[in-house]
Design an enzyme around this catalytic site. Structure first.
Site, PDB file in Angstrom:
ATOM      1  N   SER A 148       0.813  -1.209   0.000  1.00  0.00           N
ATOM      2  CA  SER A 148       0.000   0.000   0.000  1.00  0.00           C
ATOM      3  C   SER A 148       0.849   1.262   0.000  1.00  0.00           C
ATOM      4  CB  SER A 148      -0.963  -0.025   1.191  1.00  0.00           C
ATOM      5  OG  SER A 148      -1.871   1.044   1.138  1.00  0.00           O
ATOM      6  N   HIS A 149       0.755   2.060   1.042  1.00  0.00           N
ATOM      7  CA  HIS A 149       1.420   3.357   1.112  1.00  0.00           C
ATOM      8  C   HIS A 149       2.827   3.272   1.692  1.00  0.00           C
ATOM      9  CE1 HIS A 149      -0.628   2.393   4.802  1.00  0.00           C
ATOM     10  NE2 HIS A 149       0.130   3.238   5.457  1.00  0.00           N
ATOM     11  N   ASP A 154      -2.053   6.674  -3.592  1.00  0.00           N
ATOM     12  CA  ASP A 154      -0.921   6.036  -2.915  1.00  0.00           C
ATOM     13  C   ASP A 154      -0.320   4.909  -3.750  1.00  0.00           C
ATOM     14  OD1 ASP A 154      -3.029   4.204  -2.596  1.00  0.00           O
ATOM     15  OD2 ASP A 154      -2.211   3.464  -0.710  1.00  0.00           O
ATOM     16  N   ASP A 173      -0.787   1.649  -4.160  1.00  0.00           N
ATOM     17  CA  ASP A 173      -1.646   0.749  -4.943  1.00  0.00           C
ATOM     18  C   ASP A 173      -2.937   1.409  -5.390  1.00  0.00           C
ATOM     19  OD1 ASP A 173      -2.605   0.817  -2.312  1.00  0.00           O
ATOM     20  OD2 ASP A 173      -3.376  -1.229  -2.395  1.00  0.00           O
ATOM     21  N   ASP A 226      -5.416   2.878  -3.835  1.00  0.00           N
ATOM     22  CA  ASP A 226      -6.697   2.755  -3.140  1.00  0.00           C
ATOM     23  C   ASP A 226      -6.950   3.914  -2.169  1.00  0.00           C
ATOM     24  OD1 ASP A 226      -4.909   2.035  -1.143  1.00  0.00           O
ATOM     25  OD2 ASP A 226      -5.950   0.182  -0.582  1.00  0.00           O
ATOM     26  N   ARG A 227      -5.966   4.786  -1.973  1.00  0.00           N
ATOM     27  CA  ARG A 227      -6.149   5.952  -1.120  1.00  0.00           C
ATOM     28  C   ARG A 227      -6.146   7.217  -1.971  1.00  0.00           C
ATOM     29  NH1 ARG A 227      -3.462   4.861   4.686  1.00  0.00           N
ATOM     30  NH2 ARG A 227      -3.662   2.593   4.695  1.00  0.00           N
ATOM     31  N   LYS A 264     -11.364   0.275  -1.079  1.00  0.00           N
ATOM     32  CA  LYS A 264     -11.324   1.722  -1.208  1.00  0.00           C
ATOM     33  C   LYS A 264     -10.701   2.057  -2.556  1.00  0.00           C
ATOM     34  CE  LYS A 264      -7.368   1.750   2.018  1.00  0.00           C
ATOM     35  NZ  LYS A 264      -7.602   0.486   2.715  1.00  0.00           N
TER      36      LYS A 264
END
Length: 543
Positions: free
Chosen positions: A113-114, A277, A279, A281-282, A376
């Site tokens: 992720s982030h 971010d 991937d 999703d944010r 998300k």
């Protein structure tokens, strides 16, 4: 070509968190570490024969190696077909979209992720179930139990396949389809939002910068914003995914997206700024000199849902994670729809979405989404805002200030203390939990504590119960202090302190956030003793 059965031993630290298994790249590079986890996922699925799997990741270092390994293991387990994003790339929202569209048994997401990337950075893997969302706790616990008992894994000995060429390949009896990672997702977005209105907005001179942070969101934003919507070339910056994210931290917040923050604070700032971010999703939403908190963003989208074609039938309800501000609660009350408060972790929204009990959901950690997928979705949130800007003819700043005037302002901030010694963090939280029964009625300056608890959640769909989801200290005026340990890091523990204070008076909506929350910050320190117990004089990150 042959299928090999390889003897192995358990890896004791392969417990997936709420966001899957995340470790340093060097941990994943240990012999059989990745293989043991993937074998445990396939063992949990029982019968993989004839099934379809979706596979892809955010392009960080080790992504391509992992894709090739997983493909060979999937072939050895009898999968009929695996859909892989070109170059091994698929954003997390796009993977969820394709799992749902293709009727796949699930998907494997390769992302931390982030978190930072590169050879010395982080890597992650998680399994998404057939609804496109993260595996629930009962499945992740079963996977973990398999990792503790594993003695062998199965893998084909075929050479690596070409991940760049769109089309079909074969491994053993399994078909591999290399797909355009953007197309299906972009098509879905076009059904949800008024692309014609957004095209007119850009054609009229509207300016924007989208910071892809050298992560997977860049290709999606470029194809949709500059391609389908006609935004000026160069609207997307840092749009090419890099294995180390250009040496930066791909977390879209005012600290890590400093370049974008600087652009939006300049005298010649664009009309609108956004970022996603690692991937994708944010999301982060910016106006000129204004960063919109994720909690406010969720509330504003809920209050204006009817502007987007995909939501013109109205919303069934909303859901937010417990630490997320209560701004959306006030919107739900006015709309007459339910608002659910869940633990942190997108999987907790899955049951509510599948049961058609909510339409929009969000977390304070820059995650917003809806019932279109089960993750998300950063680019979706940006397009939603563009649709709102196009429909209203107003600026981001106007929309935010008018929302506060209508519903009041929920001053809100998160203070992160990263990479704390895990034993120290656990001791701090345990001591705080011991105090909870004694806190109700205590007076701290202008605040009186109404109640304090350790949040527990009973899922209204399957009645499963989740305990110890974060300490809440709630004041009689509705202000809140929340503390919890996050599972998204790979070193030590991250202590998150959340602070929220409601202000109904528009005359007081211009107070700087940390100033407005100063009283709560002082109370939090008195009760939790963060500085004394962690040795940290200030948070690592304040958002």
């Amino acid at each position: 070509m042959t299928i090999q059965t390889v003897a192995t031993t358990p890896m004791p630290d392969q417990r997936p968190g709420t966001s899957g298994l995340r470790k340093k790249v060097t941990v994943f590079q240990q012999p059989a570490y990745l293989e043991n986890f993937v074998q445990s996922v396939f063992d949990t699925l029982d019968d993989c024969a004839g099934q379809t799997l979706v596979l892809g990741g955010d392009g960080r270092f080790f992504n391509r190696v992992a894709v090739q390994t997983i493909l060979k293991m999937a072939a050895a387990h009898g999968f009929a077909k695996v859909l892989v994003g070109q170059g091994g790339i698929l954003s997390t929202p796009a993977l969820s979209c394709i799992v749902r569209q293709q009727g796949a048994c699930g998907g494997i997401v390769l992302s931390a992720s982030h978190n930072p990337g590169g050879p010395d950075g982080d890597f992650g893997i998680k399994y998404n179930i057939a609804n496109g969302g993260p595996a629930p706790s009962n499945i992740t616990e079963t996977i973990f139990r398999h990792t503790q008992a594993i003695r062998q894994y199965h893998i084909s000995d075929v050479p690596d396949i070409d991940l760049e060429r769109l089309g079909h390949a074969q491994i053993e009896q399994m078909q591999v389809e290399i797909i355009d990672p953007v197309a299906a997702y972009a098509d879905l977005m076009e059904t949800l939002f008024d692309f014609a209105a957004i095209r007119r907005l850009f054609a009229g001179g509207f300016t924007m910068r989208f910071d892809g942070m050298h992560a997977v969101g860049g290709p999606y934003a470029t194809a949709i914003l500059e391609g389908r919507l006609g935004a000026t070339r160069g609207t997307v910056i840092n749009g090419v995914p890099l294995e180390d994210f250009g040496g930066h931290h791909p977390d879209p917040n005012p600290v890590n997206a400093a370049e974008l923050i600087g652009l939006m604070a300049a005298l010649d700032a664009p009309d609108f700024g956004a970022a996603s971010d690692g991937d994708a999703d944010r999301n982060m939403i910016l106006g000129r000199g204004l960063d919109v908190t994720p909690s406010d963003s969720l509330a504003i989208l809920a209050a204006n849902a009817l502007v987007a074609p995909g939501y013109q039938g109205g919303i069934k309800g909303v859901a937010r994670s417990m630490p997320t501000s209560q701004a959306v609660d006030r919107v739900a009350q006015e709309l007459g729809v339910p608002c659910f408060e869940t633990p942190t972790g997108w999987k907790f929204f899955g049951n509510l979405l599948d049961a058609d009990m909510v339409t929009l959901c969000g977390e304070e950690s820059y995650g917003t989404g809806s019932n279109h997928i089960r993750e998300k979705d950063g680019v979706w949130a940006v397009l939603y805002w563009l649709n709102l800007l196009a429909a209203s003819g107003k600026s981001v700043e106007q929309i935010v200030h008018e929302h506060w005037a209508r519903f009041g302002r929920n001053y809100y901030s998160r203070h992160d203390y990263e990479a704390i010694d895990s034993a120290v963090a656990d001791a701090l939280m345990n001591r705080l939990r011991e105090q909870l029964p004694l806190l109700a009625g205590q007076v701290h300056g202008a605040y009186t504590i109404d109640f304090a608890d350790d949040f527990s959640y009973t899922d209204p769909v399957d009645l499963s119960v989740s305990h110890q989801q974060g300490v809440r200290i709630v004041m009689t005026n509705g202000s809140r202090i929340v503390l919890r340990l996050s599972g998204t890091g790979t070193e030590g523990a991250t202590l998150r302190l959340y602070l929220e204070q409601y202000e109904p008076d528009p005359a007081r909506h211009a107070i700087p956030t940390q100033q407005a929350l100063a009283g709560l910050i002082e109370i939090a320190e008195q009760l939790a003793q963060i500085k004394v117990r962690t040795g940290r004089s200030a948070p690592s990150v304040t958002t």
